[in-house]
Scaffold this motif. Structure first.
Motif, PDB file in Angstrom:
ATOM      1  N   LEU A  71      -3.279  11.675  -3.594  1.00 30.13           N
ATOM      2  CA  LEU A  71      -3.063  10.340  -3.051  1.00 30.13           C
ATOM      3  C   LEU A  71      -1.586   9.982  -3.090  1.00 30.13           C
ATOM      4  N   HIS A  72      -0.929  10.270  -4.199  1.00 30.98           N
ATOM      5  CA  HIS A  72       0.504  10.017  -4.330  1.00 30.98           C
ATOM      6  C   HIS A  72       1.267  10.786  -3.257  1.00 30.98           C
ATOM      7  N   ARG A  73       0.967  12.058  -3.097  1.00 31.01           N
ATOM      8  CA  ARG A  73       1.662  12.878  -2.096  1.00 31.01           C
ATOM      9  C   ARG A  73       1.377  12.385  -0.678  1.00 31.01           C
ATOM     10  N   TYR A  74       0.152  11.945  -0.458  1.00 34.75           N
ATOM     11  CA  TYR A  74      -0.270  11.485   0.868  1.00 34.75           C
ATOM     12  C   TYR A  74       0.555  10.268   1.295  1.00 34.75           C
ATOM     13  N   ILE A  75       0.618   9.260   0.409  1.00 32.33           N
ATOM     14  CA  ILE A  75       1.364   8.042   0.739  1.00 32.33           C
ATOM     15  C   ILE A  75       2.850   8.342   0.845  1.00 32.33           C
ATOM     16  N   HIS A  76       3.355   9.193  -0.056  1.00 28.77           N
ATOM     17  CA  HIS A  76       4.768   9.580   0.003  1.00 28.77           C
ATOM     18  C   HIS A  76       5.091  10.208   1.356  1.00 28.77           C
ATOM     19  N   GLU A  77       4.192  11.054   1.847  1.00 29.52           N
ATOM     20  CA  GLU A  77       4.426  11.718   3.133  1.00 29.52           C
ATOM     21  C   GLU A  77       4.364  10.732   4.289  1.00 29.52           C
ATOM     22  N   VAL A  78       3.410   9.790   4.224  1.00 26.27           N
ATOM     23  CA  VAL A  78       3.319   8.776   5.275  1.00 26.27           C
ATOM     24  C   VAL A  78       4.622   7.993   5.368  1.00 26.27           C
ATOM     25  N   GLU A  97      -9.985  -6.522   8.523  1.00 21.44           N
ATOM     26  CA  GLU A  97      -8.699  -7.189   8.433  1.00 21.44           C
ATOM     27  C   GLU A  97      -8.749  -8.253   7.350  1.00 21.44           C
ATOM     28  N   GLY A  98      -7.729  -8.204   6.476  1.00 24.97           N
ATOM     29  CA  GLY A  98      -7.677  -9.175   5.405  1.00 24.97           C
ATOM     30  C   GLY A  98      -7.962  -8.580   4.043  1.00 24.97           C
ATOM     31  N   GLU A  99      -8.522  -7.369   3.969  1.00 22.97           N
ATOM     32  CA  GLU A  99      -8.832  -6.787   2.677  1.00 22.97           C
ATOM     33  C   GLU A  99      -7.607  -6.107   2.103  1.00 22.97           C
ATOM     34  N   ALA A 100      -7.505  -6.136   0.788  1.00 27.12           N
ATOM     35  CA  ALA A 100      -6.399  -5.491   0.113  1.00 27.12           C
ATOM     36  C   ALA A 100      -6.767  -5.249  -1.331  1.00 27.12           C
ATOM     37  N   PRO A 101      -6.130  -4.249  -1.963  1.00 29.93           N
ATOM     38  CA  PRO A 101      -6.365  -4.020  -3.379  1.00 29.93           C
ATOM     39  C   PRO A 101      -5.932  -5.225  -4.195  1.00 29.93           C
ATOM     40  N   ASP A 134     -14.803  12.697   1.059  1.00 33.01           N
ATOM     41  CA  ASP A 134     -13.758  13.628   0.628  1.00 33.01           C
ATOM     42  C   ASP A 134     -12.629  12.801   0.025  1.00 33.01           C
ATOM     43  N   LEU A 135     -12.757  12.434  -1.248  1.00 34.32           N
ATOM     44  CA  LEU A 135     -11.792  11.558  -1.883  1.00 34.32           C
ATOM     45  C   LEU A 135     -10.647  12.353  -2.488  1.00 34.32           C
ATOM     46  N   PRO A 136      -9.406  11.858  -2.342  1.00 37.92           N
ATOM     47  CA  PRO A 136      -8.263  12.573  -2.894  1.00 37.92           C
ATOM     48  C   PRO A 136      -8.154  12.378  -4.398  1.00 37.92           C
ATOM     49  N   THR A 137      -7.562  13.349  -5.051  1.00 35.00           N
ATOM     50  CA  THR A 137      -7.205  13.177  -6.453  1.00 35.00           C
ATOM     51  C   THR A 137      -6.012  12.238  -6.536  1.00 35.00           C
ATOM     52  N   ALA A 138      -5.656  11.819  -7.742  1.00 39.38           N
ATOM     53  CA  ALA A 138      -4.511  10.925  -7.913  1.00 39.38           C
ATOM     54  C   ALA A 138      -3.228  11.577  -7.405  1.00 39.38           C
ATOM     55  N   VAL A 139      -3.075  12.870  -7.682  1.00 40.45           N
ATOM     56  CA  VAL A 139      -1.870  13.583  -7.233  1.00 40.45           C
ATOM     57  C   VAL A 139      -1.845  13.683  -5.719  1.00 40.45           C
ATOM     58  N   VAL A 182      -7.543   4.657  -3.525  1.00 42.69           N
ATOM     59  CA  VAL A 182      -7.763   4.832  -2.096  1.00 42.69           C
ATOM     60  C   VAL A 182      -7.608   3.494  -1.379  1.00 42.69           C
ATOM     61  N   ALA A 183      -7.989   2.408  -2.047  1.00 48.58           N
ATOM     62  CA  ALA A 183      -7.881   1.091  -1.427  1.00 48.58           C
ATOM     63  C   ALA A 183      -6.436   0.766  -1.062  1.00 48.58           C
ATOM     64  N   HIS A 184      -5.473   1.233  -1.868  1.00 51.06           N
ATOM     65  CA  HIS A 184      -4.068   0.994  -1.545  1.00 51.06           C
ATOM     66  C   HIS A 184      -3.681   1.696  -0.238  1.00 51.06           C
ATOM     67  N   LEU A 185      -4.121   2.940  -0.100  1.00 50.65           N
ATOM     68  CA  LEU A 185      -3.826   3.688   1.121  1.00 50.65           C
ATOM     69  C   LEU A 185      -4.462   3.011   2.326  1.00 50.65           C
ATOM     70  N   LEU A 186      -5.720   2.593   2.192  1.00 47.64           N
ATOM     71  CA  LEU A 186      -6.399   1.937   3.301  1.00 47.64           C
ATOM     72  C   LEU A 186      -5.706   0.641   3.680  1.00 47.64           C
ATOM     73  N   PHE A 187      -5.274  -0.100   2.683  1.00 49.20           N
ATOM     74  CA  PHE A 187      -4.587  -1.371   2.920  1.00 49.20           C
ATOM     75  C   PHE A 187      -3.309  -1.155   3.725  1.00 49.20           C
ATOM     76  N   ALA A 188      -2.490  -0.191   3.325  1.00 44.94           N
ATOM     77  CA  ALA A 188      -1.242   0.076   4.033  1.00 44.94           C
ATOM     78  C   ALA A 188      -1.508   0.549   5.459  1.00 44.94           C
ATOM     79  N   LEU A 189      -2.490   1.420   5.636  1.00 42.86           N
ATOM     80  CA  LEU A 189      -2.808   1.921   6.977  1.00 42.86           C
ATOM     81  C   LEU A 189      -3.336   0.807   7.871  1.00 42.86           C
ATOM     82  N   GLN A 190      -4.149  -0.085   7.295  1.00 43.88           N
ATOM     83  CA  GLN A 190      -4.670  -1.197   8.090  1.00 43.88           C
ATOM     84  C   GLN A 190      -3.542  -2.100   8.572  1.00 43.88           C
ATOM     85  N   ARG A 191      -2.529  -2.293   7.733  1.00 44.23           N
ATOM     86  CA  ARG A 191      -1.402  -3.132   8.135  1.00 44.23           C
ATOM     87  C   ARG A 191      -0.538  -2.423   9.176  1.00 44.23           C
ATOM     88  N   LEU A 192      -0.381  -1.119   9.038  1.00 45.47           N
ATOM     89  CA  LEU A 192       0.335  -0.365  10.070  1.00 45.47           C
ATOM     90  C   LEU A 192      -0.403  -0.441  11.394  1.00 45.47           C
TER      91      LEU A 192
END
Length: 273
Positions: free
Chosen positions: A50-57, A242-246, A43-48, A99-109
Motif C-alpha cells: 500500500l505504501h509503495r502503491y500510493i508513493h508510485e501514484v 462521494e464524500g467518504e474518507a478515512p 485482493d488486498l495489499p499488504t502495508a508495504v 485501503v480507505a486512504h488510497l480509495l479516498f485519494a483516488l476518489q478525489r482525483l
C-alpha cells in the motif's frame, strides 16, 4: 492477501499541457479501474504494498503534471490532504495507512480529473470557492453584513459571487451559502459556521473541545466524512461514494492551522468528520 501482479504503468511525459492533461486523466482512470478490480477480487495489499502503491501514484502524478499551471498542481496535491505529504512523497506523520486512504485519494482525483467538465473549469470553480472560504474565515463576525452580503455580490477571481448568511431554525449554527456562474455551470456551495461570541442557545457546536475561534464546516462538499480505518474487505470492495474518507484523514485535515488571526480571533476550516 496476495501480491499485486499488475503494477502501475507510467505514461510518457510530454511538454504540451493538453497532452499531459490527457495523460493525467488516463492514468487516474487506470488506477481507479485497477484498484476497484483488485478489491472486488478481495485482493488486498499488504502495508508495504500500500505504501509503495500510493508513493508510485504520487510520483507519476508529479511527473505528468510537471509544467502544469500552479492552480492545477495545488488541486492535485489537495487530493491527498490528510493522507500523504505530496511534496516529500511520504505518508503524513502519525497516519497508519489503510485501503480507505488510497480509495479516498483516488476518489478525489476522479472528482478533479474525470467529471466530464474541463479540468481547467473544475480547477477554476474550486479556486473561486476557496477564495470565498478565505474571505469568510478572515471576516470578523460584526462585519459579515457589510463586507460579504452585498446586493451585487463580491468579486472573487473576476467572478461575481452572491453570498447568503443564515441562522439555523434551532439556533445551533449559522450557514454561509454562495452561488456563481462559471462558463455554462451554475455553482452552489455552502458551509456551516460558528462564532465564539454568538449565543447558540446551548448547542453542541463546540463539542470538539476547542476553545474560541470561528469554525467552518463543509456542508456541500463533504469530502472528509465516512469510512473509518480498519474496515473489512466487504466495506472496501468498491470505491467509496462521494464524500467518504478515512477518519484519520479527517483528523489530519482538521488540524490544519486557521487563516484568521485578525484582532486575536482564530478561524479554522473544518471538514465533516
Amino acid at each position: 492477501k496476495t501480491e499485486h501482479s499488475a503494477p502501475f504503468v507510467l505514461h510518457s511525459v510530454v511538454p504540451h499541457v493538453g497532452a499531459a492533461m490527457q495523460g493525467l486523466q488516463a492514468y487516474t482512470k487506470q488506477a481507479v479501474t485497477q484498484v476497484r478490480g483488485q478489491l472486488q477480487r478481495n485482493d488486498l495489499p499488504t502495508a508495504v504494498q500500500l505504501h509503495r502503491y500510493i508513493h508510485e501514484v504520487v510520483r507519476v502524478i508529479h511527473k505528468l503534471s510537471a509544467g502544469a499551471p500552479e492552480p492545477l498542481c495545488r488541486e492535485l496535491a489537495r487530493c491527498f490532504d490528510g493522507v500523504w505529504d505530496c511534496g516529500a512523497n511520504v505518508p503524513l506523520k502519525g497516519t497508519t495507512l489503510s485501503v480507505a486512504h488510497l480509495l479516498f485519494a483516488l476518489q478525489r482525483l476522479e472528482a478533479l480529473l474525470l467529471t466530464g467538465h474541463t479540468v481547467s473549469g473544475v480547477v477554476a470553480v474550486r479556486e473561486i470557492s476557496s477564495g470565498i472560504r478565505q474571505l469568510i474565515a478572515r471576516t470578523p463576525f460584526a462585519r459579515i453584513q457589510q463586507e460579504l452580503l452585498k446586493p451585487g455580490g463580491v468579486l472573487v477571481r473576476g467572478v461575481q459571487v452572491n453570498v447568503a448568511f443564515s441562522l439555523a431554525a434551532d439556533s445551533s449554527h449559522h450557514t454561509f451559502s454562495w452561488s456563481f456562474r462559471h462558463g455554462d455551470r451554475e455553482v452552489q456551495e455552502s458551509v456551516l459556521y460558528w462564532d465564539e461570541h454568538f449565543d447558540y442557545g446551548g448547542s453542541s457546536c463546540s463539542d470538539d473541545g476547542e476553545g474560541g475561534g470561528s469554525g467552518l464546516e463543509n456542508e456541500s462538499d463533504q469530502e472528509m466524512a465516512g469510512a473509518s480505518e480498519g474496515e473489512g474487505p466487504a466495506s472496501t470492495a468498491q470505491l467509496p461514494t462521494e464524500g467518504e474518507a478515512p477518519a484519520s484523514a479527517a483528523r489530519n485535515a482538521d488540524s490544519a492551522p486557521g487563516t484568521n488571526d485578525r484582532g486575536g480571533r482564530r478561524s479554522r476550516a473544518r471538514q465533516r468528520a
